[in-house]
Design a protein around this motif. Structure first.
Motif: not given
Length: 139
Positions: A56-63, A72-74, A76-83, A107-116
């Motif tokens: 929560d300290i390293l990646a407080p903004v999840r979306l 979107v946070t991906k 532990f504390a990384g992120s992924e840009r989804v157009p 959030i479904d991108t066809g290749g991945a589903v992000f759950l928050l």
């Protein structure tokens, strides 16, 4: 990111609760020295709460969302840009168990589903889904 940006983050009071929990479990670990089972149990709980608080300290903004897409946070504390062009569907999956209702933003991108969850976003998932749909269409 360009133009207006929407951000959803972990609530600070939940972060504080995780930090306090980690400290309580750390004290319990020290107090239970001599009881190997208690020490191990409290030690594992200390590590788990510390890891959750650290995330929560390293990646407080999840979306976040802007005119170009989502971040979107991906992991532990990384992120992924989804157009926006890759976002196929935004929906809320709501379940009722033991008289408790929970919702998960998908959030479904066809290749991945992000759950928050609401705990990730700080507000109800349906509110975020509605905001994202409105933001995406510009209405």
């Amino acid at each position: 990111m360009s133009g207006p940006v929407l951000r959803w983050r972990v609530r600070r009071d939940l972060l504080l609760l995780k930090i306090v929990g980690a400290l309580v479990f750390a004290v319990a670990t020290v107090v239970s020295i001599g009881d190997s089972h208690g020490t191990i149990l409290a030690g594992v709980a200390t590590v788990m709460m510390t890891v959750l608080a650290l995330r929560d300290i390293l990646a407080p903004v999840r979306l976040s969302a802007d005119g170009e897409g989502l971040v979107v946070t991906k992991g532990f504390a990384g992120s992924e840009r989804v157009p926006w062009s890759e976002v196929e569907r935004i929906r809320v999956d709501t379940r009722t168990r033991f008289a408790s209702r929970t919702g998960v933003l998908e959030i479904d991108t066809g290749g991945a589903v992000f759950l928050l969850s609401q705990f990730d976003l700080g507000v109800p998932c349906q509110e975020v889904a509605d905001d994202l749909r409105s933001f995406r269409t510009g209405s």
